[in-house]
Design a protein around this motif. Sequence first.
Motif, mmCIF file in Angstrom:
data_model
loop_
_atom_site.group_PDB
_atom_site.id
_atom_site.type_symbol
_atom_site.label_atom_id
_atom_site.label_comp_id
_atom_site.label_asym_id
_atom_site.label_seq_id
_atom_site.Cartn_x
_atom_site.Cartn_y
_atom_site.Cartn_z
ATOM 1 N N ASP A 1 0.916 -1.709 0.188
ATOM 2 C CA ASP A 1 0.265 -0.127 -0.288
ATOM 3 C C ASP A 1 0.981 1.169 -0.340
ATOM 4 O OD1 ASP A 1 -2.088 -1.294 -0.094
ATOM 5 O OD2 ASP A 1 -2.839 -1.764 2.190
ATOM 6 N N ILE A 2 2.225 1.004 -0.064
ATOM 7 C CA ILE A 2 3.143 2.374 -0.384
ATOM 8 C C ILE A 2 4.179 2.176 -0.380
ATOM 9 C CG2 ILE A 2 4.103 1.096 2.180
ATOM 10 C CD1 ILE A 2 3.873 3.979 2.794
ATOM 11 N N TYR A 3 4.367 3.251 -1.524
ATOM 12 C CA TYR A 3 5.201 3.244 -2.215
ATOM 13 C C TYR A 3 7.049 4.422 -2.507
ATOM 14 C CZ TYR A 3 3.196 -0.200 -4.633
ATOM 15 O OH TYR A 3 2.477 -1.985 -4.724
ATOM 16 N N ARG A 4 7.997 4.058 -3.064
ATOM 17 C CA ARG A 4 8.461 5.582 -3.218
ATOM 18 C C ARG A 4 8.583 6.786 -4.169
ATOM 19 N NH1 ARG A 4 14.092 3.352 -0.134
ATOM 20 N NH2 ARG A 4 13.509 3.209 2.148
ATOM 21 N N PRO A 5 9.021 7.161 -4.655
ATOM 22 C CA PRO A 5 8.888 7.852 -6.174
ATOM 23 C C PRO A 5 10.266 6.812 -6.915
ATOM 24 C CG PRO A 5 9.058 9.480 -4.131
ATOM 25 C CD PRO A 5 8.861 8.701 -3.418
ATOM 26 N N GLY A 6 10.017 6.947 -7.798
ATOM 27 C CA GLY A 6 10.769 5.917 -8.724
ATOM 28 C C GLY A 6 10.056 4.796 -8.621
ATOM 29 N N GLU A 7 9.604 3.890 -8.484
ATOM 30 C CA GLU A 7 9.061 2.892 -8.242
ATOM 31 C C GLU A 7 7.968 2.506 -9.326
ATOM 32 O OE1 GLU A 7 10.448 0.986 -3.764
ATOM 33 O OE2 GLU A 7 8.579 1.748 -3.751
ATOM 34 N N LYS A 8 7.679 1.405 -8.651
ATOM 35 C CA LYS A 8 6.311 0.819 -10.063
ATOM 36 C C LYS A 8 5.604 -0.097 -9.836
ATOM 37 C CE LYS A 8 7.567 -1.052 -14.170
ATOM 38 N NZ LYS A 8 7.951 -1.787 -15.283
ATOM 39 N N VAL B 1 9.821 9.942 -10.164
ATOM 40 C CA VAL B 1 10.953 10.420 -9.366
ATOM 41 C C VAL B 1 10.958 11.721 -8.898
ATOM 42 C CG1 VAL B 1 13.082 8.368 -10.050
ATOM 43 C CG2 VAL B 1 13.131 11.247 -10.744
ATOM 44 N N THR B 2 10.530 12.215 -9.359
ATOM 45 C CA THR B 2 10.110 14.054 -9.231
ATOM 46 C C THR B 2 8.402 14.375 -8.338
ATOM 47 O OG1 THR B 2 9.854 14.729 -11.328
ATOM 48 C CG2 THR B 2 11.456 14.762 -10.089
ATOM 49 N N ALA B 3 7.361 12.272 -8.341
ATOM 50 C CA ALA B 3 6.731 12.701 -7.801
ATOM 51 C C ALA B 3 6.248 13.161 -6.816
ATOM 52 C CB ALA B 3 6.378 11.120 -8.590
ATOM 53 N N ILE B 4 4.556 14.143 -7.135
ATOM 54 C CA ILE B 4 4.411 14.548 -5.245
ATOM 55 C C ILE B 4 3.691 13.188 -4.158
ATOM 56 C CG2 ILE B 4 4.097 16.614 -6.631
ATOM 57 C CD1 ILE B 4 0.737 16.056 -6.035
ATOM 58 N N THR B 5 4.114 13.341 -3.099
ATOM 59 C CA THR B 5 3.569 12.593 -1.915
ATOM 60 C C THR B 5 2.895 12.902 -1.937
ATOM 61 O OG1 THR B 5 5.244 13.607 -0.713
ATOM 62 C CG2 THR B 5 6.385 12.001 -1.225
ATOM 63 N N GLY B 6 1.859 12.124 -1.333
ATOM 64 C CA GLY B 6 0.978 11.794 -0.992
ATOM 65 C C GLY B 6 0.029 10.191 -1.283
ATOM 66 N N GLY B 7 -1.182 10.867 -0.942
ATOM 67 C CA GLY B 7 -2.792 9.693 -1.498
ATOM 68 C C GLY B 7 -2.484 9.205 -2.351
ATOM 69 N N TYR B 8 -2.795 9.025 -3.373
ATOM 70 C CA TYR B 8 -3.244 7.840 -4.580
ATOM 71 C C TYR B 8 -3.956 7.373 -4.787
ATOM 72 C CZ TYR B 8 1.145 10.347 -6.801
ATOM 73 O OH TYR B 8 2.285 11.240 -7.025
ATOM 74 N N SER B 9 -4.818 7.236 -6.322
ATOM 75 C CA SER B 9 -6.162 6.172 -5.557
ATOM 76 C C SER B 9 -6.139 6.256 -6.875
ATOM 77 C CB SER B 9 -7.241 7.011 -5.700
ATOM 78 O OG SER B 9 -7.286 7.950 -6.005
ATOM 79 N N LEU B 10 -6.676 4.569 -7.334
ATOM 80 C CA LEU B 10 -6.781 3.571 -8.401
ATOM 81 C C LEU B 10 -7.994 3.312 -8.741
ATOM 82 C CD1 LEU B 10 -5.796 1.987 -10.840
ATOM 83 C CD2 LEU B 10 -5.775 -0.034 -9.797
ATOM 84 N N GLU B 11 -9.028 4.089 -9.631
ATOM 85 C CA GLU B 11 -10.457 3.776 -9.955
ATOM 86 C C GLU B 11 -10.442 2.343 -10.877
ATOM 87 O OE1 GLU B 11 -11.971 7.844 -7.818
ATOM 88 O OE2 GLU B 11 -12.355 7.574 -10.407
ATOM 89 N N VAL B 12 -11.552 2.357 -10.727
ATOM 90 C CA VAL B 12 -11.918 1.069 -11.472
ATOM 91 C C VAL B 12 -13.262 0.894 -12.473
ATOM 92 C CG1 VAL B 12 -11.630 -1.529 -12.388
ATOM 93 C CG2 VAL B 12 -10.536 -0.392 -10.130
ATOM 94 N N TYR B 13 -13.546 1.329 -13.693
ATOM 95 C CA TYR B 13 -14.636 1.927 -14.327
ATOM 96 C C TYR B 13 -15.671 0.751 -15.362
ATOM 97 C CZ TYR B 13 -14.280 6.663 -12.551
ATOM 98 O OH TYR B 13 -14.124 7.413 -11.373
ATOM 99 N N THR B 14 -16.194 0.957 -15.631
ATOM 100 C CA THR B 14 -16.831 -0.029 -16.658
ATOM 101 C C THR B 14 -16.458 0.566 -17.895
ATOM 102 O OG1 THR B 14 -19.016 0.421 -17.015
ATOM 103 C CG2 THR B 14 -18.372 -0.828 -15.219
#
Length: 625
Positions: free
Chosen positions: A243-250, A303-316
């Motif tokens: 559930d947690i990642y660093r900038p630059g990761e996949k 690697v320069t991405a802003i930190t914080g909470g990201y979300s993945l949304e799944v749609y039809t």
Amino acid sequence: YLSKQGSKNIEVQITNVPKVKLVISKIYENNLLMSQRYGYYPRETSPTHASYDGGYEGDYYEGDYTDVMLGDVIYEKEIDTRSLPKSGAGRLLNISQFEDRLPDFKGVYHVVIRSVEDYWVKDSRFISLSDLGLITKEGADKIYVFANSIKTAQPVNGVNVSIYSANNQLLGTASTNAQGVAELAYSKKDFAGFRPAMVIAKTADDFNYLPFNNTRVNTSRFEVGGKRSNPSGLDAFVYAERDIYRPGEKINFSVIIRDRQWKNPGDIPIKLKFLMPNGKELKTFRKNLNEEGSLEANVDINVTAITGGYSLEVYTSNDILLATKSFSVEEFVPDRIRVSTKLDKTALKPGETSKLSINAMNFFGPPAANRKYETEIQVKQKSFAPEKFAGYEFTLANQNSFFDKLVKEGTTDDQGNAAEDYVVPASYTDKGVLQTNFYTTVFDETGRPVSRVSSADIFTQDIFYGIKYDWFFYYPLNQPVKFQLVSVNRDGNAVNSTSRIEVIKHEYRTVLTKSGSYFRYDSQKEDKVMIDHQVTVGNNTMYSYVPRSPGDYEIRIYRPGANSYVSRSFYSYGAWGGNNNSFEVNNEGNIEIEANKKSYLAGETVTALFKTPFNGKMLVTVETD
């Protein structure tokens, strides 16, 4: 509502009014919505009082400026208050002695009682004189009406039911079947005035109505939530590596799609949106499901991405949201010092002392000498659950949440070491197991904190009692109710010990009290001791009790001399022997449901206990969204 088959008495409260005037009007069927919405003021045929200018006197008249009349006065009479029979603090007014001069017109009654001399001293009520009890259930495109006799609670067959909208238009009609159920299908319109607002039920000799505005059950206080199906009928389940990642990761993730029958929906397209903490879209793409009804994908975090909470949304494919998965992207700054803590004892008893050793070292350098530190000692309740006795409940029932805190400060020596002593208070007795956490924070040369935690358990008693839970909560009358008991030491091993066992019956004195203009049920709990004796408990000791009357019971196990106990509640039921003291009722007359299990598998049977405020017939529905 007043039963047509009953005595037809109304209780009235009259104080210091020697003579009253009774005015009864009939509100016609097609005017019921208007009278409920705007009120009704009867036009008396011979008013006693007039205003100074000889015109309209006030509240009791529909204005002379209009010809609109929602009803007609069918009875007027002046009554000596002393002639009305007493009933407690009030008096009884019997409706059956007054003749309805318009029996051919269906409707309800409006009753006004006012002082003959002071016309502003008054009260009024709408009264429906009927034996038809109505319950209405509104669905998405259907309305179900349940009609039962108020006196006998039996279903009424052949009742003609009509549904009216808020603009007084007829939405549909139906008749009840042998079970007293009428089903009306209707189509919703875009106009607000066509929402259902009232049910009217008629037979050859009876009439009743149910307005929705003041009879609707407020469900905000009940557990009516749960999973709601979306219009697509699909469910999505999103899985990721973490559930947690660093900038630059996949971020690698997988999505599984299933329909309402838990079947593979096949090769269908799915839309995926990956949102940043500021709400902007980082990436949007489409993928088709594979033969197993799932898909795999990944998102690269710059690697320069802003930190914080990201979300993945799944749609039809037609943009119906199926699921959301949250991720965190955070930077990591390494510590400058390494901190370790250790307790000399991990198990304590009241009165014992534990020593906490602290060591702070600089990474790739000398000891962290003369560093300020802070140790916060927190004591809180901890559940006791021996592995050998899974399924047993050892929690003390009458213990409030316990919390204690102590803060100590100091400075490390030349070797980066420090020590703190903690003495367990002798007052910690018969409180079960307490967990003591030693939160130690050492500050480096920049003031940045580095924290560690060490824990120890405080055993406030030598013996712990447990009751096995089988998730059955109610049992038949006059049959043994068996409980599996166990006595263990702090290591979780069974030992023989003498316990004190009580069986308590909770009785409730329920009365109907008036609060303002509303009536409410008030239950006062009384505990009746059925059994109180000492029993030797060891490994899987079986204890039996035979309930002789229905009600709410509780078995309690004490250590002799202690006030804390382990308990289990259960209900006993039967077709006879119960009274209104057996169960507590909701103070508003609601029905409470107790299921025999917390969760069920497909094919299992649900057994439920319904606690009701009075005897009668009950409507039970099982619903989904």
